[in-house]
Scaffold this motif. Structure first.
Motif, PDB file in Angstrom:
ATOM      1  N   ASP A 268      85.955  91.853  17.868  1.00 52.18           N
ATOM      2  CA  ASP A 268      85.003  91.291  16.903  1.00 52.18           C
ATOM      3  C   ASP A 268      85.121  89.772  16.867  1.00 52.18           C
ATOM      4  OD1 ASP A 268      83.162  91.475  14.492  1.00 52.18           O
ATOM      5  OD2 ASP A 268      84.924  90.539  13.578  1.00 52.18           O
ATOM      6  N   VAL A 271      83.227  88.309  19.744  1.00 51.10           N
ATOM      7  CA  VAL A 271      81.779  88.288  19.496  1.00 51.10           C
ATOM      8  C   VAL A 271      81.407  87.072  18.661  1.00 51.10           C
ATOM      9  CG1 VAL A 271      79.888  89.472  18.303  1.00 51.10           C
ATOM     10  CG2 VAL A 271      81.473  90.782  19.732  1.00 51.10           C
ATOM     11  N   ARG A 272      82.219  86.773  17.646  1.00 53.43           N
ATOM     12  CA  ARG A 272      81.924  85.620  16.785  1.00 53.43           C
ATOM     13  C   ARG A 272      82.095  84.299  17.551  1.00 53.43           C
ATOM     14  NH1 ARG A 272      85.830  85.973  12.695  1.00 53.43           N
ATOM     15  NH2 ARG A 272      86.610  88.035  13.234  1.00 53.43           N
ATOM     16  N   ALA A 274      81.588  83.928  20.750  1.00 52.73           N
ATOM     17  CA  ALA A 274      80.413  83.839  21.616  1.00 52.73           C
ATOM     18  C   ALA A 274      79.201  83.328  20.841  1.00 52.73           C
ATOM     19  CB  ALA A 274      80.118  85.203  22.237  1.00 52.73           C
ATOM     20  N   ARG A 275      79.084  83.714  19.574  1.00 54.98           N
ATOM     21  CA  ARG A 275      77.977  83.230  18.741  1.00 54.98           C
ATOM     22  C   ARG A 275      78.021  81.718  18.569  1.00 54.98           C
ATOM     23  NH1 ARG A 275      78.194  85.675  13.140  1.00 54.98           N
ATOM     24  NH2 ARG A 275      76.663  84.012  12.824  1.00 54.98           N
ATOM     25  N   THR A 278      76.213  80.455  21.682  1.00 52.96           N
ATOM     26  CA  THR A 278      74.791  80.790  21.812  1.00 52.96           C
ATOM     27  C   THR A 278      73.943  80.263  20.663  1.00 52.96           C
ATOM     28  OG1 THR A 278      75.187  82.943  20.768  1.00 52.96           O
ATOM     29  CG2 THR A 278      75.309  82.846  23.170  1.00 52.96           C
ATOM     30  N   GLU A 279      74.541  80.151  19.463  1.00 52.13           N
ATOM     31  CA  GLU A 279      73.763  79.765  18.290  1.00 52.13           C
ATOM     32  C   GLU A 279      74.056  78.348  17.789  1.00 52.13           C
ATOM     33  OE1 GLU A 279      74.269  82.681  15.230  1.00 52.13           O
ATOM     34  OE2 GLU A 279      73.890  84.374  16.575  1.00 52.13           O
ATOM     35  N   HIS A 280      75.241  77.798  18.160  1.00 52.51           N
ATOM     36  CA  HIS A 280      75.644  76.525  17.555  1.00 52.51           C
ATOM     37  C   HIS A 280      76.092  75.478  18.566  1.00 52.51           C
ATOM     38  CE1 HIS A 280      75.280  78.528  13.685  1.00 52.51           C
ATOM     39  NE2 HIS A 280      76.059  79.492  14.133  1.00 52.51           N
ATOM     40  N   ALA A 305      79.795  81.185  26.081  1.00 53.09           N
ATOM     41  CA  ALA A 305      79.812  82.534  25.511  1.00 53.09           C
ATOM     42  C   ALA A 305      80.758  83.472  26.246  1.00 53.09           C
ATOM     43  CB  ALA A 305      78.395  83.117  25.513  1.00 53.09           C
ATOM     44  N   VAL A 342      81.616  80.963  10.715  1.00 57.16           N
ATOM     45  CA  VAL A 342      81.399  81.992  11.733  1.00 57.16           C
ATOM     46  C   VAL A 342      82.719  82.658  12.116  1.00 57.16           C
ATOM     47  CG1 VAL A 342      80.688  82.401  14.117  1.00 57.16           C
ATOM     48  CG2 VAL A 342      79.302  80.948  12.636  1.00 57.16           C
TER      49      VAL A 342
END
Length: 345
Positions: A268, A271-272, A274-275, A278-280, A305, A342
């Motif tokens: 988990d 995954v965070r 990687a965010r 991709t997002e920041h 990521a 995050v």
């Protein structure tokens, strides 16, 4: 009688997460009879790479021969950090046969080459070679320029803009200084990605430079050490975007350290992380984490990521079971509060 021979130095440069620490760890373990010393330069305040390398220490490269210069680019702190460090290593008894320097992923190698002309050390060391590691998958995808669409839009809006993004300039400067390029992560790039990366490197480098594939850092020391390049005498043939400048700064990049308590699920957390990419816009995440119920410390390394984690050593008696992760991004995209939220979610 004093040994008047110059000590050869290999500079290991390359883009963020290209595999520099893995390569040096391999060299420490497979240097034959060479007595090695290592200088590790971190971007950010969390010294992860030095800790990894010290865990690989052997009699011919003991822990005291591994020096970490943290929270400052080695090419910007030559007088304060680099020269005294080299002098300290040259004073060791026995003296190292070879020195390895791992630069941060954001360092420009040319200012470091110029430092070898400093009077205090120029008669005692020589640059055996500059090795540039390039992540084949990232190069093939053009990720050294992280947002090509935004760059194109900016150029279209302002015809006066004709420079590359900061990451592209760092990549190009590293290739321009290289005596040998080591192409890593070929298993992720695949044959087509490897071929594309080779083409990009050939088109980007200002002169022909040998390129070899490298898997998991397993380079033969007979191939990459003993190049005898004397690169400090060949600076003019190694152009840089920053030629003519008295100095440079890394104001384009920033880092933040996030303390973490015990985490329940490493998957988990991955995954965070990687965010964040991709997002920041986070480029790199690395550090150590405590996992609930596990006696081993978790080492985390992420490039974009792509997140890798593994247990590296047991927690020591009395050592706080707390983690820290350092995140690196371009300065205008680094939001410490968002990164903390995050990771702690």
């Amino acid at each position: 009688m004093p040994d008047l021979a110059k000590v050869p130095v290999t500079i290991v440069t390359g883009f963020l997460g290209a595999g520099k620490t893995t390569l040096i760890s391999h060299l420490i373990r497979h240097a034959g009879s060479r007595r090695l010393a290592v200088v590790v330069n971190e971007f950010g305040t969390l010294g992860v790479d030095g800790d990894i390398l010290k865990s690989c220490a052997i009699p011919d490269c003991p822990a005291e021969n591994i020096v970490e210069l943290a929270n400052g680019c080695i090419c910007c702190t030559v007088a304060d950090d680099f020269i005294p460090t080299v002098e300290r290593l040259l004073a060791l008894d026995p003296r190292p046969d070879h020195i390895l320097i791992e630069t941060s992923g954001l360092a420009l190698p040319k200012p470091l080459l110029k430092a070898f002309d400093w009077p205090a050390i120029r008669s005692r060391i020589t640059v055996d070679g500059v090795l540039a590691l390039a992540d084949a998958e990232a190069v093939a995808a053009g990720r050294f320029a992280p947002d090509l669409a935004a760059l194109d839009a900016q150029r279209a809006a302002d015809p006066g803009i004709d420079h590359e993004t900061p990451l592209a300039e760092v990549f190009e400067d590293q290739l321009a200084c290289a005596d040998l390029v080591l192409l890593t992560k070929g298993d992720l790039a695949g044959p087509e990605g490897l071929a594309k990366a080779r083409v990009i490197i050939a088109e980007t480098a200002p002169r022909a430079v040998p390129v070899i594939d490298l898997a998991e850092g397993a380079a033969d020391p007979r191939v990459i050490l003993g190049l005898n390049a004397a690169a400090e005498d060949d600076i003019a043939a190694r152009p840089s975007h920053h030629d003519g400048a008295d100095d440079h700064e890394h104001d384009d990049f920033a880092s933040t350290v996030v303390p973490l308590g015990e985490v329940a699920d490493p998957a988990d957390l991955a995954v965070r992380i990687a965010r964040l990419a991709t997002e920041h816009g986070v480029l790199r995440v690395k550090g150590h984490v405590a996992v609930a119920g596990k006696p081993m410390r978790l080492l985390v390394q992420a490039v974009g990521a792509r997140v890798r984690h593994q247990y590296d050593r047991p927690w020591q008696a009395g050592e706080p079971r707390t983690g820290q992760l350092v995140a690196i991004a371009e300065r205008d995209r680094l939001d410490p509060q968002t990164i903390k939220a995050v990771l702690a979610a």
